[in-house]
Write an enzyme that holds these catalytic residues in place. Structure first.
Site, short mmCIF file in Angstrom:
data_model
loop_
_atom_site.label_atom_id
_atom_site.label_comp_id
_atom_site.label_asym_id
_atom_site.label_seq_id
_atom_site.Cartn_x
_atom_site.Cartn_y
_atom_site.Cartn_z
N HIS A 1 0.84 -1.20 0.00
CA HIS A 1 0.00 0.00 0.00
C HIS A 1 0.87 1.25 0.00
O HIS A 1 0.65 2.18 -0.79
CB HIS A 1 -0.92 0.02 1.22
CG HIS A 1 -1.58 1.36 1.44
ND1 HIS A 1 -2.77 1.71 0.88
CD2 HIS A 1 -1.17 2.45 2.15
CE1 HIS A 1 -3.09 2.94 1.22
NE2 HIS A 1 -2.13 3.42 2.00
N HIS B 1 1.51 4.96 -2.87
CA HIS B 1 1.86 6.37 -2.65
C HIS B 1 3.06 6.86 -3.44
O HIS B 1 3.07 8.00 -3.91
CB HIS B 1 2.15 6.60 -1.16
CG HIS B 1 0.93 6.63 -0.29
ND1 HIS B 1 0.11 7.72 -0.19
CD2 HIS B 1 0.42 5.68 0.53
CE1 HIS B 1 -0.87 7.46 0.66
NE2 HIS B 1 -0.71 6.23 1.12
N SER C 1 -3.92 0.74 -4.84
CA SER C 1 -3.26 -0.44 -4.28
C SER C 1 -4.25 -1.57 -4.02
O SER C 1 -3.85 -2.64 -3.56
CB SER C 1 -2.52 -0.08 -2.99
OG SER C 1 -3.43 0.40 -2.00
N GLU D 1 -5.55 9.42 -0.18
CA GLU D 1 -5.91 8.01 -0.09
C GLU D 1 -7.01 7.59 -1.07
O GLU D 1 -6.93 6.51 -1.66
CB GLU D 1 -6.36 7.67 1.34
CG GLU D 1 -5.24 7.68 2.37
CD GLU D 1 -4.23 6.55 2.21
OE1 GLU D 1 -4.42 5.68 1.32
OE2 GLU D 1 -3.25 6.55 2.96
#
Length: 287
Positions: free
Chosen positions: A127, A132, A192, A173
């Site tokens: 993740h 990111h 993700s 997010e």
């Protein structure tokens, strides 16, 4: 995001950084990364913002196995001045904001088990790094993340972290961006996740609403399932301009007594891309 109630574990530095321990990953753990990477790399083209794909190329994340943070940071530093540091999991708010404000992205160093491919509550290395880091190779988004960290330090002093946390949640997010042929994904929690990469764009259930800073900061979110709202930015440049160009002090004052907005609500002032049926959330709630 972070958790202010945590205590620093033994072995972590004062800023909660720990060694990644790359040499200690097992073949099974590298294979889990490769399986997750291959699945998302096949699904995302045409669904994710092009800047994300560009970031994968710049950072060479297609190389097999869990990335070595030192090598990754070398390439990222050359691109935008950022680096990736390992932490034992969620970190306190002040630590989180300080790292972002100094262009350091914190990542868990563990990876999910093979039976957790589709859902994991605590963010793992897939993740954090796959989700990111590619956008941190984009100069505009990299500046936004640093600005968010500096804003978090000010929000802590103003007692408004909960409002700013919603900005992170609904952009970094779980954000969507408007594109010439429709909407694209960019939020790390979506890109993700195989299932949410499909749900966020294709399912009729969620609302998809134009980005509005004050509206977003009042909107509740859920951490245990697919989102019921996705907020849509026009571009990374516009997102950065709106946040860098805003004096958040008066915003926090204005919102201090404003009631929260329920997750599935549509306001008359909303720019609605999709008025969701909310069928998914309601079905889950009734089960």
């Amino acid at each position: 995001m972070a958790d202010i109630s945590l205590e620093r574990p033994a072995g972590a530095a004062h800023d909660w950084v720990i060694p990644q321990g790359w040499a200690g990953y097992t073949p099974e753990e590298h294979a889990t990364w490769d399986k997750l990477f291959a699945r998302q790399a096949k699904l995302l083209p045409g669904r994710v913002t092009p800047e994300f794909i560009d970031g994968l190329d710049v950072l060479r994340l297609s190389k097999p196995g869990i990335p070595d943070f030192e090598e990754l940071s070398d390439r990222l530093m050359k691109a935008t001045g950022w680096q990736v540091v390992a932490v034992p999991g969620l970190v306190p708010d002040d630590v989180f904001f300080d790292h972002l404000a100094n262009r350091r992205f914190v990542s868990g160093n563990f990876i999910r088990r093979p039976d957790q491919l589709d859902y994991l509550e605590e963010p793992d290395v897939f993740h954090d790094v796959f989700g990111h880091v590619p956008l941190l190779a984009n100069p505009v988004f990299a500046d936004y993340m640093q600005a968010y960290g500096k804003g978090g330090q000010r929000a802590a002093q103003a007692g408004a972290i909960d409002k700013l946390a919603r900005l992170y949640w609904y952009t970094v997010e779980f954000g969507l961006v408007r594109f010439c042929d429709g909407l694209r994904l960019y939020g790390a929690g979506i890109v993700s996740s195989y299932t949410e990469s499909l749900f966020a764009l294709d399912d009729p259930s969620p609302n998809r609403i134009g980005f509005d800073l004050k509206r977003l900061m009042r909107t509740k979110y859920r951490i245990d399932d697919f989102q019921q709202n996705y907020f849509v930015i026009d571009s990374f440049e516009d997102l950065l301009e709106q946040t860098l160009g805003t004096d958040f002090g008066p915003v926090y004052d204005e919102l201090s007594d404003a009631p929260d907005i329920e997750i599935e609500a549509i306001l008359p002032s909303d720019k609605v891309y999709t008025r969701g049926t909310q069928a998914y959330a309601r079905t889950k709630a009734a089960a």
